[in-house]
Scaffold this motif. Structure first.
Motif, PDB file in Angstrom:
ATOM      1  N   THR A   1      43.461  25.467  28.467  1.00 14.91           N
ATOM      2  CA  THR A   1      44.792  25.511  28.947  1.00 14.91           C
ATOM      3  C   THR A   1      46.037  24.614  28.265  1.00 14.91           C
TER       4      THR A   1
ATOM      5  N   GLN B   1      44.171  31.414  38.021  1.00 13.69           N
ATOM      6  CA  GLN B   1      44.746  32.666  37.443  1.00 13.69           C
ATOM      7  C   GLN B   1      45.186  33.492  38.616  1.00 13.69           C
ATOM      8  N   GLU B   2      44.378  33.634  39.592  1.00 13.23           N
ATOM      9  CA  GLU B   2      44.382  34.249  41.160  1.00 13.23           C
ATOM     10  C   GLU B   2      45.519  33.959  41.685  1.00 13.23           C
TER      11      GLU B   2
ATOM     12  N   GLN C   1      32.048  23.482  37.101  1.00 11.87           N
ATOM     13  CA  GLN C   1      33.161  24.272  37.820  1.00 11.87           C
ATOM     14  C   GLN C   1      34.159  24.646  37.249  1.00 11.87           C
TER      15      GLN C   1
ATOM     16  N   GLU D   1      34.803  27.062  35.339  1.00 13.47           N
ATOM     17  CA  GLU D   1      35.204  28.711  35.485  1.00 13.47           C
ATOM     18  C   GLU D   1      35.679  28.827  36.693  1.00 13.47           C
ATOM     19  N   ARG D   2      35.291  28.237  37.875  1.00 16.11           N
ATOM     20  CA  ARG D   2      35.664  28.533  39.037  1.00 16.11           C
ATOM     21  C   ARG D   2      37.251  27.991  39.182  1.00 16.11           C
ATOM     22  N   ASP D   3      37.502  26.908  38.487  1.00 15.38           N
ATOM     23  CA  ASP D   3      38.798  26.373  38.870  1.00 15.38           C
ATOM     24  C   ASP D   3      39.803  27.199  38.073  1.00 15.38           C
ATOM     25  N   LEU D   4      39.422  27.774  36.664  1.00 18.71           N
ATOM     26  CA  LEU D   4      40.155  28.750  35.914  1.00 18.71           C
ATOM     27  C   LEU D   4      40.574  29.916  36.708  1.00 18.71           C
ATOM     28  N   GLN D   5      39.554  30.402  37.221  1.00 20.49           N
ATOM     29  CA  GLN D   5      39.805  31.670  38.137  1.00 20.49           C
ATOM     30  C   GLN D   5      40.825  31.579  39.154  1.00 20.49           C
ATOM     31  N   LEU D   6      40.718  30.259  40.000  1.00 16.78           N
ATOM     32  CA  LEU D   6      41.525  30.144  40.982  1.00 16.78           C
ATOM     33  C   LEU D   6      42.807  29.901  40.603  1.00 16.78           C
TER      34      LEU D   6
END
Length: 230
Positions: free
Chosen positions: A73, A44-45, A35, A37-42
């Motif tokens: 990160t 960033q958003e 997960q 990529e999901r966490d990184l996207q969140l």
């Protein structure tokens, strides 16, 4: 404060994103490798900077995302004191606090599921219980130096002594439940209600659960901060 509960369906693991809205500093608790990529996207958003990845314990059912998140990160990886993880940036002790902007995360040693398990009390009101206490359940105690009697003590003497209104966020759930309170669990958790320590030990020692599917892969990987051997 910003708090998000994120779910990994394969392992039924909850990852928690906690952040200070003013400073935009964030911590991920119990991230899952699949997960990331999901966490990184969140992150960033929401325009957040990940400062820490914080583990409740060394997991046997999934591989941590800490190593990969640290590479991407530059965050620090933190594990409970005495956990067998040589690559961690920092160990956190019982009663030690971690500041995320104006937020205070307090470590509470809650061994029993494993011998180096921590729960985390956020701003004195939210308790992230990891595998020590679930909603109407608790973590198993039959491997990783687990001890049913010690888990009973951790839950009844430490977690159940928190105010009843303390909000409980567990490390897993297998029935679709997301949140509880200390008061609810003291009243309704069938693992503890009506059981003394001796009865709890007998009950836990006779669960006869199968090993987690990823156990042989996850344990050595998590002792290396999520690095998977080829």
């Amino acid at each position: 404060m910003l708090l998000r509960q994120l779910f990994d369906r394969e392992s039924s693991t909850y990852t928690y994103l906690i952040a200070d809205r003013a400073t935009k500093q964030a911590v991920l608790i119990d991230p899952v490798l699949e997960q990331v990529e999901r966490d990184l996207q969140l992150l960033q958003e929401l325009d957040l900077t990940l400062c820490y990845c914080l583990e409740t314990h060394i997991h046997a059912d999934h591989i941590t995302g800490t190593g990969k998140l640290r590479e991407i990160t530059g965050c620090l990886g933190i594990v409970p004191e005495n956990a067998q993880v040589a690559c961690a940036d920092r160990m956190i002790k019982d009663d030690e606090t971690l500041a995320i902007g104006s937020l205070i995360i307090k470590a509470i040693a809650t061994p029993g599921h494993t011998d180096t398990h921590m729960a985390y009390l956020v701003n004195g009101h939210y308790i992230l219980t990891g595998d020590a206490l679930f909603i109407r359940g608790c973590g198993r105690t039959d491997f990783q130096s687990g001890d049913a009697g010690i888990l009973y003590d951790s839950v009844t003497q430490k977690l159940f002594n928190l105010p009843d209104e303390t909000i409980v966020y567990p490390g897993h759930d297998y029935r679709g439940q997301t949140v509880s309170t200390i008061g609810e669990e003291k009243q309704w958790n069938p693992r503890f209600v009506g059981r003394d320590r001796a009865n709890f030990i007998v009950f836990m020692n006779n669960l006869n659960l199968p090993n987690p599917q990823k156990m042989m892969e996850a344990l050595p990987a998590n002792e290396s901060c999520g690095k998977v051997s080829c």
